[in-house]
Design an enzyme around this catalytic site. Sequence first.
Site, short mmCIF file in Angstrom:
data_model
loop_
_atom_site.label_atom_id
_atom_site.label_comp_id
_atom_site.label_asym_id
_atom_site.label_seq_id
_atom_site.Cartn_x
_atom_site.Cartn_y
_atom_site.Cartn_z
N ASP A 1 -14.19 5.23 -0.51
CA ASP A 1 -14.85 4.70 0.68
C ASP A 1 -15.84 5.70 1.28
O ASP A 1 -16.78 5.30 1.97
CB ASP A 1 -13.82 4.34 1.75
CG ASP A 1 -13.19 2.97 1.50
OD1 ASP A 1 -13.42 2.42 0.41
OD2 ASP A 1 -12.48 2.47 2.40
N ARG B 1 0.83 -1.21 0.00
CA ARG B 1 0.00 0.00 0.00
C ARG B 1 0.86 1.26 0.00
O ARG B 1 0.54 2.24 -0.67
CB ARG B 1 -0.92 0.03 1.23
CG ARG B 1 -2.01 -1.00 1.21
CD ARG B 1 -2.81 -0.91 2.50
NE ARG B 1 -3.62 0.29 2.52
CZ ARG B 1 -4.89 0.33 2.15
NH1 ARG B 1 -5.51 -0.76 1.76
NH2 ARG B 1 -5.56 1.44 2.20
N TYR C 1 -0.67 -13.36 -0.04
CA TYR C 1 -0.03 -13.10 -1.34
C TYR C 1 1.26 -12.29 -1.12
O TYR C 1 1.39 -11.58 -0.14
CB TYR C 1 -0.98 -12.39 -2.33
CG TYR C 1 -1.60 -11.11 -1.86
CD1 TYR C 1 -0.96 -9.89 -2.00
CD2 TYR C 1 -2.86 -11.12 -1.28
CE1 TYR C 1 -1.55 -8.72 -1.58
CE2 TYR C 1 -3.45 -9.95 -0.84
CZ TYR C 1 -2.81 -8.75 -1.00
OH TYR C 1 -3.39 -7.59 -0.57
C1 LIG Z 1 -7.24 -5.15 4.97
C2 LIG Z 1 -7.72 -4.47 3.76
C3 LIG Z 1 -7.39 -5.01 2.56
C4 LIG Z 1 -7.81 -4.38 1.41
N1 LIG Z 1 -7.43 -4.94 0.24
C5 LIG Z 1 -7.79 -4.32 -0.89
C6 LIG Z 1 -7.34 -4.85 -2.13
O1 LIG Z 1 -6.62 -5.85 -2.18
N2 LIG Z 1 -7.71 -4.20 -3.27
C7 LIG Z 1 -8.50 -3.08 -3.24
O2 LIG Z 1 -8.83 -2.53 -4.32
N3 LIG Z 1 -8.94 -2.56 -2.07
C8 LIG Z 1 -8.59 -3.13 -0.90
N4 LIG Z 1 -9.00 -2.62 0.29
C9 LIG Z 1 -9.85 -1.42 0.31
C10 LIG Z 1 -9.09 -0.14 0.08
O3 LIG Z 1 -7.94 -0.07 0.90
C11 LIG Z 1 -9.97 1.07 0.36
O4 LIG Z 1 -11.22 0.88 -0.24
C12 LIG Z 1 -9.30 2.32 -0.20
O5 LIG Z 1 -8.12 2.58 0.51
C13 LIG Z 1 -10.23 3.52 -0.13
O6 LIG Z 1 -9.54 4.64 -0.54
P1 LIG Z 1 -10.06 6.09 -0.18
O7 LIG Z 1 -9.09 7.02 -0.81
O8 LIG Z 1 -11.50 6.21 -0.51
O9 LIG Z 1 -9.99 6.19 1.41
P2 LIG Z 1 -8.77 6.07 2.40
O10 LIG Z 1 -7.68 5.25 1.81
O11 LIG Z 1 -9.35 5.69 3.71
O12 LIG Z 1 -8.19 7.55 2.51
C14 LIG Z 1 -8.86 8.59 3.21
C15 LIG Z 1 -7.84 9.68 3.53
O13 LIG Z 1 -8.55 10.81 4.03
C16 LIG Z 1 -7.90 11.29 5.18
N5 LIG Z 1 -8.93 11.98 5.98
C17 LIG Z 1 -10.01 11.40 6.55
N6 LIG Z 1 -10.77 12.33 7.15
C18 LIG Z 1 -10.16 13.54 6.91
C19 LIG Z 1 -10.49 14.88 7.25
N7 LIG Z 1 -11.59 15.19 7.94
N8 LIG Z 1 -9.65 15.89 6.86
C20 LIG Z 1 -8.52 15.60 6.13
N9 LIG Z 1 -8.17 14.32 5.80
C21 LIG Z 1 -8.99 13.31 6.16
C22 LIG Z 1 -7.32 10.05 5.83
O14 LIG Z 1 -6.25 10.37 6.73
C23 LIG Z 1 -6.85 9.28 4.61
O15 LIG Z 1 -5.54 9.65 4.21
C24 LIG Z 1 -8.61 -3.22 1.47
C25 LIG Z 1 -8.96 -2.68 2.69
C26 LIG Z 1 -8.51 -3.28 3.84
C27 LIG Z 1 -8.87 -2.69 5.17
#
Ligand SMILES: Cc1cc2nc3c(=O)[nH]c(=O)nc-3n(C[C@H](O)[C@H](O)[C@H](O)COP(=O)(O)OP(=O)(O)OC[C@H]3O[C@@H](n4cnc5c(N)ncnc54)[C@H](O)[C@@H]3O)c2cc1C
Length: 378
Positions: A272, A104, A194
């Site tokens: 997310d 990651r 993996y």
């Molecule tokens: C164990 C695990 C395994 C996974 N494996 C996979 C996989 O193999 N393949 C896959 O596609 N997906 C996988 N996922 C899912 C994937 O990691 C998430 O769906 C993805 O990271 C979502 O990205 P995002 O940018 O929406 O949110 P996030 O990665 O959660 O990023 C949100 C960001 O916003 C910041 N933030 C939050 N609130 C605020 C605020 N109020 N002000 C400023 N900053 C803020 C946080 O600090 C963070 O940096 C996995 C998840 C987990 C838990």
Amino acid sequence: MDIKTLNIAVIGAGIGGLAAACAFALRGARVTVHEQAAAITEVGAGLQISPNGFAVLRGLGLGGAVEKVGGRAGTVALHDYRKGPVLRLDLKRLDSRDYWFLHRADLIDLLHRGVNDTGVTIEVNTRITDPGALTADLVIGADGLHSVLRPRLNGTLAPFFTRQVAWRALVPHDGTRTDEARVYMAPRRHLVSYPVRGGELLNLVAVEERSAWAEESWSAEGDPDDLRARFSDFGAAVQGKLKRIRKVGKWGLFRHPVAPVWADGRYALLGDAAHPTLPFMAQGASLALEDAWVLAAATAEAPDLDAALAAYQARRIGRATRVVDAASGNAWKYHISSKPLRFAAHAALRLGGAVAPERMMRQFDWIYGHDVTAGETL
Ligand SMILES: Cc1cc2nc3c(=O)[nH]c(=O)nc-3n(C[C@H](O)[C@H](O)[C@H](O)COP(=O)(O)OP(=O)(O)OC[C@H]3O[C@@H](n4cnc5c(N)ncnc54)[C@H](O)[C@@H]3O)c2cc1C
């Protein structure tokens, strides 16, 4: 509309936020990313990126960077937790597209470099509490599971506990089969492994059914001995992996409704924040990448922001809901408790795999074969 006139604020420098920043900046917009953490970093864990997610990274000009730090998946092997191999699918033979294993931190790092190259401003140590205070033309909530923007557009959407708890760890790998993902299936539990970083490390995700869980967090520290005890009846191959765990994360798996409203006025949700998904199809990050691309493309194509955001939600909500539903429906298949049923299911898998591995792969073609970029590179 002329995207070059737009000021964009992105809340969150995760996978979705950085990809959106890159996609908008490459189309000429001025972008500022606000991240609550003190630095752009990630937890130590692995991630699978399927062809639909990789298409976006390639479209953002980051395909070469992925090839440098990622490993191509070669096979997927399903194992009974005690008896060993049930089925092995040769991905390289069955599918010409690339499936990737990544650390990651490496994915965040390459997105971060991509964003820096496009002149995006990143403000760390900036926790946004009121998205309304941001003066940008478009405010993108890429702030993950505990989004501050989602409730503003949707009110409170209560999640429910799925009665499943997941553990994840990175351990040193013994170096064998550096392109194979394995799923070990047991009654009420399964474990996925993996390799990442060229086989230097092995990513482990273990899932077990449980009746209760207190809080929803992705980063609670677990006790490696507790995990080993709960999976102590798994065979020698798994014990060898569990033995090497020094540090483990643990979290309850909650099912969230997909947000009914993704965009309104000058606000949009992605990743997310819009559609948290269970990890059983490994699609959360890939969906966030797809969202980021489509939001920027829709904004460039539409006559105004209202039309752009309406088009964005219309193009994304059905697909995201379908993938989230598929992930929710997937875990039980690995967890069958009754012996005769498990025997029958494994026999069917063997038969399906032996007779028509192509058909087994094709059942998820609608997920992996979806290319939101249509081959375009920015
Ligand atoms: C164990 C695990 C395994 C996974 N494996 C996979 C996989 O193999 N393949 C896959 O596609 N997906 C996988 N996922 C899912 C994937 O990691 C998430 O769906 C993805 O990271 C979502 O990205 P995002 O940018 O929406 O949110 P996030 O990665 O959660 O990023 C949100 C960001 O916003 C910041 N933030 C939050 N609130 C605020 C605020 N109020 N002000 C400023 N900053 C803020 C946080 O600090 C963070 O940096 C996995 C998840 C987990 C838990």
